[in-house]
Write a protein that holds these residues in place. Structure first.
Motif, PDB file in Angstrom:
ATOM      1  N   ALA A  39       0.828  -1.210   0.000  1.00  0.00           N
ATOM      2  CA  ALA A  39       0.000   0.000   0.000  1.00  0.00           C
ATOM      3  C   ALA A  39       0.860   1.258   0.000  1.00  0.00           C
ATOM      4  O   ALA A  39       0.613   2.198  -0.766  1.00  0.00           O
ATOM      5  N   SER A  57      -4.568   0.990  -1.182  1.00  0.00           N
ATOM      6  CA  SER A  57      -4.852  -0.003  -0.159  1.00  0.00           C
ATOM      7  C   SER A  57      -4.345  -1.358  -0.621  1.00  0.00           C
ATOM      8  O   SER A  57      -4.167  -1.601  -1.817  1.00  0.00           O
ATOM      9  N   LYS A  62      -3.874   0.855   4.444  1.00  0.00           N
ATOM     10  CA  LYS A  62      -4.183   1.979   3.572  1.00  0.00           C
ATOM     11  C   LYS A  62      -3.130   3.065   3.736  1.00  0.00           C
ATOM     12  O   LYS A  62      -2.703   3.367   4.853  1.00  0.00           O
TER      13      LYS A  62
END
Length: 444
Positions: free
Chosen positions: A34, A76, A86
């Motif tokens: 992420a 994410s 995230k």
């Protein structure tokens, strides 16, 4: 039938044990995916599909399922739907992994930049490089060396290459998807950027390398003897595990901690200062926290690296990312174009001088290139060295900024050269000695 049931039970048990052992790693995998995806798109100006297909196609990380959200400017990732993470954008501070405690819509301070156009040819300004031909340079050999760096590139994975000679652009080359303006993550090359801030503060008379580290928690135990010099040389004697293949001090810091300056700060001493050399990203982030202590306000801290030297040398693509606590992640998260990474190398080749101004003292270069005890001549003070001859065919005076997956800024004073190479494979897959020895044959 009983045998089948026993085998099935044993198989379930084995799978359960493997899952139990590896489950915490999923947090690191999804966190890496992420964070890297978000920064590569929002800082590096890359296409999400290219990042996933190339940069994230590596052991374990390829297990992550990723998504980039254009509207939210976020990325994410999760692994089999588990351990979702995230990363969001914070303008001026790069991207950051958020946790459940992160307040959405939080107002944060960002650094102020001076991006005045400098009317000098590159590298000292933003005009086109001078079209200079050096009679002493073997240009045919130069091109052979460049070709060598990109040879069998599915293995070597070189992305960008640039050579400065006597302060002039000698050559540069980029693979598709990268240009002279594309910011590249330097990973641990950022350590050298953070160290430069200390060199500048030393010149300004605001600190000295032999000062004890200003850590209140250390005042009443053996750690009180640790100096700034010990930290810059990675010889503090503090416990630290720099392992990126498992859950270690380094991976826990980068993918779990909100304040990365505390990870090394809270470690015990396992040796006296100078008794061991132990490479530690936690030490660099501890130094980032110490740097922050030198200023009255958060704004002054955030502005300092830029106003003190990054913007002064016109490296406007350079960006230092910060953690959730607002600390620069000096260990790992510095971005800049290949041309701007080269400017930092040229600043060091010039021993701190840039366009008539001295940004740090001559002695600072001597300091960072002096080998650290027990490093086998490989390390100085947040810079890597060749004094131990790790590259046997290259000058012993070569020193460099090194980063994960083969990010390099080589400074070769005896040849008046700065060489930048970025990619996805490091030495020996990208054979530094072979490439640079071929390049040096092109210059006297």
């Amino acid at each position: 039938m009983k045998i089948f049931k026993r085998v099935l039970l044993l198989l379930i048990l084995v799978v359960g044990i493997v899952f139990y052992i590896n489950y915490p790693k999923l947090n690191m995998i999804s966190g890496y995916a992420a964070k890297y995806l978000a920064s590569s798109v929002l800082v590096g100006n890359r296409e999400p599909e290219s990042v996933v297909a190339n940069d994230l196609d590596m052991p374990l990380v390829r297990l992550a399922t990723t998504a980039y959200n254009i509207e939210e400017a976020s990325a994410s990732a999760s692994v089999y739907g588990l351990m979702g993470r995230k990363a969001i954008d914070r303008q001026g501070l790069g991207t950051v992994l958020v946790n459940r405690h992160y307040p959405e819509g939080e107002i944060y301070i960002q650094p102020q930049r001076d991006t005045t156009f400098i009317t000098k040819p590159y590298p000292y300004g933003h005009l086109k490089p001078k079209d200079t031909v050096f009679s002493e340079v073997d240009y045919e050999q130069l091109q052979k060396a460049v070709a060598l760096a990109f040879d069998d590139n599915e293995v070597q994975k070189t992305r960008t290459l640039l050579v400065l000679y006597k302060g002039h652009l000698l050559t540069e080359k980029y693979v598709d998807g990268f240009t002279k303006d594309t910011p590249v993550l330097g990973w641990s090359m950022t350590k050298s950027i953070l160290a430069t801030c200390f060199g500048i503060l030393e010149k300004q008379g605001k600190l000295e390398m032999n000062w004890p580290a200003p850590i209140p928690e250390w005042k009443n135990d053996e750690r009180k003897k640790i100096t700034l010099n010990h930290l810059l040389r990675m010889q503090s004697g503090l416990e630290w595990n720099e392992d990126y293949t498992t859950i270690s001090d380094a991976t826990s810091m980068l993918f779990l901690e909100s304040d990365m300056t505390k990870s090394q700060r809270n470690k015990n001493a396992i040796a006296k200062p100078t008794e061991v050399w132990n490479y530690s990203s936690g030490t660099t982030n501890l130094l980032s926290g110490i740097l922050r202590q030198q200023f009255r306000t958060q704004s002054e801290y955030l502005d300092f690296p830029y106003e003190a030297f990054i913007d002064k040398i016109g490296a406007y693509t350079m960006l230092l990312e910060a953690d959730l606590g607002g600390n620069y992640v000096g260990s790992s998260y510095g971005w800049a174009s290949t041309r701007d990474w080269a400017k930092v190398g040229q600043l060091y080749l010039n021993k701190g001088r840039w366009n008539g101004e001295e940004l740090f003292n001559d002695d600072w270069v001597n300091y960072i290139t002096t080998p650290t005890q027990f490093s086998e001549g490989r390390y100085g003070a947040h810079f890597w060295l060749n004094s131990g001859g790790i590259y046997p065919d290259l000058p012993k005076t070569l020193y460099s900024m090194n980063g994960f997956q083969g990010q390099y800024v080589f400074i070769i004073p005896s040849k008046d050269l700065v060489v930048v190479r970025t990619g996805l494979a490091e030495n020996p897959i990208f054979d530094v000695n072979r490439f640079l020895s071929a390049l040096l044959k092109a210059t006297p």
